[in-house]
Design an enzyme around this catalytic site. Structure first.
Site, mmCIF file in Angstrom:
data_model
loop_
_atom_site.group_PDB
_atom_site.id
_atom_site.type_symbol
_atom_site.label_atom_id
_atom_site.label_comp_id
_atom_site.label_asym_id
_atom_site.label_seq_id
_atom_site.Cartn_x
_atom_site.Cartn_y
_atom_site.Cartn_z
ATOM 1 N N GLU A 170 -0.300 2.749 -1.376
ATOM 2 C CA GLU A 170 -1.509 1.980 -1.104
ATOM 3 C C GLU A 170 -1.728 1.774 0.396
ATOM 4 O O GLU A 170 -2.864 1.799 0.884
ATOM 5 C CB GLU A 170 -1.444 0.638 -1.821
ATOM 6 C CG GLU A 170 -1.555 0.778 -3.330
ATOM 7 C CD GLU A 170 -1.248 -0.503 -4.079
ATOM 8 O OE1 GLU A 170 -1.318 -1.598 -3.471
ATOM 9 O OE2 GLU A 170 -0.933 -0.422 -5.280
ATOM 10 N N HIS B 29 3.790 -3.205 -0.481
ATOM 11 C CA HIS B 29 4.973 -2.698 -1.176
ATOM 12 C C HIS B 29 5.055 -1.190 -1.014
ATOM 13 O O HIS B 29 4.096 -0.539 -0.585
ATOM 14 C CB HIS B 29 4.888 -3.042 -2.662
ATOM 15 C CG HIS B 29 3.575 -2.653 -3.267
ATOM 16 N ND1 HIS B 29 3.274 -1.370 -3.664
ATOM 17 C CD2 HIS B 29 2.451 -3.387 -3.487
ATOM 18 C CE1 HIS B 29 2.036 -1.330 -4.124
ATOM 19 N NE2 HIS B 29 1.509 -2.541 -4.018
ATOM 20 N N HIS C 112 4.811 0.698 -6.605
ATOM 21 C CA HIS C 112 3.796 1.378 -7.409
ATOM 22 C C HIS C 112 2.682 1.835 -6.476
ATOM 23 O O HIS C 112 2.659 1.481 -5.294
ATOM 24 C CB HIS C 112 3.227 0.463 -8.499
ATOM 25 C CG HIS C 112 2.419 -0.682 -7.963
ATOM 26 N ND1 HIS C 112 2.993 -1.835 -7.462
ATOM 27 C CD2 HIS C 112 1.081 -0.847 -7.835
ATOM 28 C CE1 HIS C 112 2.052 -2.660 -7.064
ATOM 29 N NE2 HIS C 112 0.879 -2.084 -7.268
ATOM 30 N N GLU D 57 3.139 -8.212 -3.961
ATOM 31 C CA GLU D 57 4.490 -7.721 -4.247
ATOM 32 C C GLU D 57 5.424 -7.798 -3.043
ATOM 33 O O GLU D 57 6.640 -7.882 -3.214
ATOM 34 C CB GLU D 57 4.446 -6.287 -4.780
ATOM 35 C CG GLU D 57 3.926 -6.159 -6.197
ATOM 36 C CD GLU D 57 2.418 -6.048 -6.289
ATOM 37 O OE1 GLU D 57 1.906 -5.887 -7.405
ATOM 38 O OE2 GLU D 57 1.748 -6.119 -5.220
ATOM 39 N N HIS E 256 -4.844 -8.036 -4.679
ATOM 40 C CA HIS E 256 -3.920 -7.801 -5.794
ATOM 41 C C HIS E 256 -4.637 -7.918 -7.138
ATOM 42 O O HIS E 256 -5.421 -8.850 -7.363
ATOM 43 C CB HIS E 256 -2.773 -8.800 -5.763
ATOM 44 C CG HIS E 256 -1.886 -8.717 -6.966
ATOM 45 N ND1 HIS E 256 -1.057 -7.636 -7.207
ATOM 46 C CD2 HIS E 256 -1.714 -9.560 -8.022
ATOM 47 C CE1 HIS E 256 -0.408 -7.827 -8.341
ATOM 48 N NE2 HIS E 256 -0.792 -8.980 -8.860
ATOM 49 N N ASP F 53 -1.755 -8.461 -0.379
ATOM 50 C CA ASP F 53 -1.201 -8.122 -1.684
ATOM 51 C C ASP F 53 -0.095 -9.134 -1.984
ATOM 52 O O ASP F 53 0.190 -10.014 -1.154
ATOM 53 C CB ASP F 53 -0.684 -6.686 -1.675
ATOM 54 C CG ASP F 53 -0.714 -6.027 -3.051
ATOM 55 O OD1 ASP F 53 -0.875 -6.751 -4.054
ATOM 56 O OD2 ASP F 53 -0.561 -4.793 -3.126
#
Length: 278
Positions: free
Chosen positions: A134, A104, A115, A10, A60, A8
């Site tokens: 996630e 994240h 998020h 972030e 992502h 990902d």
């Protein structure tokens, strides 16, 4: 030994702002290269630790962020969407360990760019009453395929949230959150070096060549009840057009799932539906 790196953006060192994670911005063009550099460091660490095959899952947004020519040439790269297993596509190939790279914290968390799946759609996701981001959702999906999470990287909030889910995993802190859009980061060079070392350590441990406990797959009880708090009542209005979803509040809904794969496929379908409200 086969290793899957789910990458990902972030949680990558030096990434703080929405403009860095959304295509169409000059800052994104730089950030996607930072993401690729960390992924390449992870690939190198996996081979240093004894991996024989390494897959990199671009995890992502539209799942096509990292320029393939910037990745370690030994990696096999998984890109593009839709795909049923989302951020851990490739886990069905007989993976021995999963690395969650650049991850994240969950929605409503205090981490950088926090998020869960879709920041426009979901404010909170719970499985059998346990709130997950996630990392937890996809770590459990990997566990359903008998693949443990052996390593994770991101900010300090991400690590604090997920250490109990993956107690034997190696975590690498790339930055410290001071707000949702601010933090204190390692340099890209130092972050890549730490990631390479962390992945090497994790792969060696999973191979049984180092002392210590080997990670075991995360498994959640099934069948399961999924509860979702949406960002607005309008999203709950939209999602509950799906006949099997139950409205539980103005901004909340619930559904039952036979297993974690079914749950994640439903969440990703709702995420896609949400685009009509943008």
């Amino acid at each position: 030994m086969k290793i899957l790196i789910s990458a990902d953006i972030e949680g990558v060192a030096g990434v703080y702002h929405h403009e860095q994670v959304r295509p169409g911005n000059p800052e994104y063009e730089r950030a996607r290269r930072l993401m690729a550099a960390e992924a390449s460091a992870a690939v190198a660490g996996a081979f240093d630790g004894g991996a024989t095959e390494v897959y990199v899952n671009d995890s992502h947004g539209g799942f096509r962020n990292m320029p393939p020519d910037l990745l370690d040439e030994r990696a096999q790269v998984i890109q593009g969407k839709p795909r049923y297993l989302g951020m851990v596509a490739g886990v069905e190939l007989g993976i021995d360990g999963v690395c969650l790279l650049g991850y994240h914290s969950r929605a409503q968390g205090r981490g950088i760019l926090a998020h869960t799946i879709n920041s426009f759609a979901f404010a909170r996701v719970c499985v059998n009453g346990q709130e997950l981001g996630e990392a937890g959702l996809y770590g459990a999906l990997a566990g359903a395929y008998d693949a443990p999470v052996i390593m994770g990287s991101g900010d300090d909030v991400f690590i604090d949230e997920n250490r109990s889910l993956f107690p034997h995993a190696v975590f690498v802190q790339t930055k410290r959150a001071t707000g949702q859009l601010s933090g204190i980061s390692l340099s890209p060079t130092r972050s890549c070096a730490a990631i390479r070392d962390g992945v090497q350590q994790a792969v060696k441990a999973q191979a049984g060549t180092m002392a210590g406990s080997r990670p075991t797959p995360l498994r959640l009880d099934a069948p399961m009840r999924i509860t979702v708090q949406t960002q607005t009542p309008a999203q709950a209005d939209l999602f509950c057009q799906w006949p099997t979803l139950t409205r539980t509040d103005g901004d909340a809904l619930a559904f039952d799932a036979a297993d974690i794969e079914t749950a994640i496929r439903m969440l990703n379908s709702l995420s896609a539906m949400s685009s009509m409200l943008r």
